[in-house]
Design a protein around this motif. Structure first.
Motif, PDB file in Angstrom:
ATOM      1  N   ARG A  68       0.842   4.335  -8.137  1.00 32.32           N
ATOM      2  CA  ARG A  68       0.664   2.940  -8.582  1.00 32.32           C
ATOM      3  C   ARG A  68       1.837   2.486  -9.446  1.00 32.32           C
ATOM      4  O   ARG A  68       2.379   1.385  -9.250  1.00 32.32           O
ATOM      5  CB  ARG A  68      -0.638   2.803  -9.382  1.00 32.32           C
ATOM      6  N   ARG A  71       5.050   2.102  -7.309  1.00 30.08           N
ATOM      7  CA  ARG A  71       5.025   0.896  -6.495  1.00 30.08           C
ATOM      8  C   ARG A  71       5.269  -0.355  -7.345  1.00 30.08           C
ATOM      9  O   ARG A  71       5.859  -1.323  -6.885  1.00 30.08           O
ATOM     10  CB  ARG A  71       3.687   0.782  -5.770  1.00 30.08           C
ATOM     11  N   GLU A  96      -4.131   2.884  -0.164  1.00 38.10           N
ATOM     12  CA  GLU A  96      -4.381   1.658  -0.919  1.00 38.10           C
ATOM     13  C   GLU A  96      -3.453   1.558  -2.124  1.00 38.10           C
ATOM     14  O   GLU A  96      -3.038   0.461  -2.517  1.00 38.10           O
ATOM     15  CB  GLU A  96      -5.845   1.598  -1.385  1.00 38.10           C
ATOM     16  N   GLY A  98      -0.476   2.557  -2.133  1.00 35.52           N
ATOM     17  CA  GLY A  98       0.852   2.208  -1.650  1.00 35.52           C
ATOM     18  C   GLY A  98       1.674   3.341  -1.070  1.00 35.52           C
ATOM     19  O   GLY A  98       2.866   3.178  -0.843  1.00 35.52           O
ATOM     20  N   GLU A 161       5.569  -1.125   4.952  1.00 36.06           N
ATOM     21  CA  GLU A 161       5.176  -2.525   5.127  1.00 36.06           C
ATOM     22  C   GLU A 161       6.327  -3.336   5.704  1.00 36.06           C
ATOM     23  O   GLU A 161       6.124  -4.184   6.579  1.00 36.06           O
ATOM     24  CB  GLU A 161       4.742  -3.113   3.792  1.00 36.06           C
ATOM     25  N   ASN A 200      -2.315  -0.558   5.826  1.00 30.21           N
ATOM     26  CA  ASN A 200      -1.036  -1.238   5.622  1.00 30.21           C
ATOM     27  C   ASN A 200      -1.120  -2.707   6.004  1.00 30.21           C
ATOM     28  O   ASN A 200      -0.538  -3.568   5.327  1.00 30.21           O
ATOM     29  CB  ASN A 200       0.070  -0.536   6.412  1.00 30.21           C
ATOM     30  N   ARG A 202      -3.836  -4.511   5.856  1.00 28.43           N
ATOM     31  CA  ARG A 202      -4.634  -5.155   4.804  1.00 28.43           C
ATOM     32  C   ARG A 202      -3.779  -5.436   3.569  1.00 28.43           C
ATOM     33  O   ARG A 202      -3.882  -6.494   2.951  1.00 28.43           O
ATOM     34  CB  ARG A 202      -5.826  -4.262   4.446  1.00 28.43           C
ATOM     35  N   ARG A 203      -2.885  -4.495   3.224  1.00 22.28           N
ATOM     36  CA  ARG A 203      -1.988  -4.730   2.079  1.00 22.28           C
ATOM     37  C   ARG A 203      -1.034  -5.874   2.369  1.00 22.28           C
ATOM     38  O   ARG A 203      -0.754  -6.698   1.491  1.00 22.28           O
ATOM     39  CB  ARG A 203      -1.204  -3.457   1.764  1.00 22.28           C
ATOM     40  N   LYS A 207      -0.559  -9.708   0.474  1.00 23.95           N
ATOM     41  CA  LYS A 207       0.710 -10.149  -0.104  1.00 23.95           C
ATOM     42  C   LYS A 207       1.208 -11.470   0.470  1.00 23.95           C
ATOM     43  O   LYS A 207       1.854 -12.245  -0.237  1.00 23.95           O
ATOM     44  CB  LYS A 207       1.783  -9.075   0.104  1.00 23.95           C
TER      45      LYS A 207
END
Length: 231
Positions: A68, A71, A96, A98, A161, A200, A202-203, A207
């Motif tokens: 976390r 990231r 989740e 990252g 991503e 990925n 969903r992330r 964003k």
């Protein structure tokens, strides 16, 4: 062989850490070591690290928290998470937070080397095309600097991503299955399940979508996978 790339191995079990280091050094990588999360974060502050191989179970702050923080402060670093647990929840939690990839212990060290190389290829800034700017209003992707913008505001993306969004924007309207995304982005026959793609995506939606619960740009193609809306 990818020379002059610096890999940080974060693992509290010294024999595992040394074994991983030996195999990475045989492939020409420069390897840094850390036995705790706190030590790892200090190394990242002082040295240019390309990829972090990160164990979840660490004394002090655990691998999730290290991921976390990395990231948040170093979004372009590649992260491969190691876990001794095989439960899906551990993999999903890592994704989740990252991480770009994960491996379950015990693992083949040469497979780890291949995954490090695959991740570095995703991070390679070399541009084959003369036109390195892709415009898809309100978005812009700069393949030279590997930056992604919405309304001229940069959106911080992880290496994975970025690779997914590059694939989507260069193929507007084309539906990709999860397996196709795995093979194109990860660059090898991934040993795991398609949840790594779903997480990925969903992330990415969180964003870049105006309303992630009602995604407009990254469409779900039911029974297949995903596609970038062709406007």
């Amino acid at each position: 062989m990818m020379l002059e790339k610096r890999i940080l191995v974060v693992e509290d079990e010294e024999h595992i850490r040394k074994f991983v280091k030996i195999n990475l050094e045989r492939e020409g990588f420069i390897v840094e070591e850390a036995g705790t999360g706190e030590e790892a974060l200090e190394i990242v502050k002082k040295k240019d690290i390309d990829v972090v191989v990160l164990d979840i179970m660490l004394p002090g702050i655990d691998g999730y928290e290290v991921c976390r923080i990395l990231r948040q402060k170093h979004p372009t670093i590649g992260i491969i998470m190691l876990t001794a647990k095989s439960q899906d929840i551990d993999k999903i939690m890592g994704l989740e937070y990252g991480t770009d990839d994960y491996m379950v212990k015990p693992f083949n060290p040469m497979e780890l080397v291949l995954r490090v190389k695959s991740l570095l290829r995703r991070m390679d800034p070399l541009i084959e095309e003369s036109n390195h700017i892709v415009l898809d209003p309100p978005f812009k992707i700069d393949k030279y600097s590997r930056k992604f913008y919405k309304e001229d505001e940069e959106i911080e993306l992880t290496p994975t991503e970025y690779s997914i969004i590059k694939l989507f924007t260069e193929n507007s309207g084309k539906a990709f299955s999860r397996d196709e995304i795995l093979n194109i982005v990860w660059g090898y026959d991934f040993v795991g399940d398609s949840k790594i793609v779903d997480v990925n995506v969903r992330r990415l939606r969180a964003k870049l979508e105006d309303d992630p619960s009602e995604p407009y740009y990254i469409e779900t193609v039911w029974g297949i996978g995903y596609r970038w809306r062709d406007k």
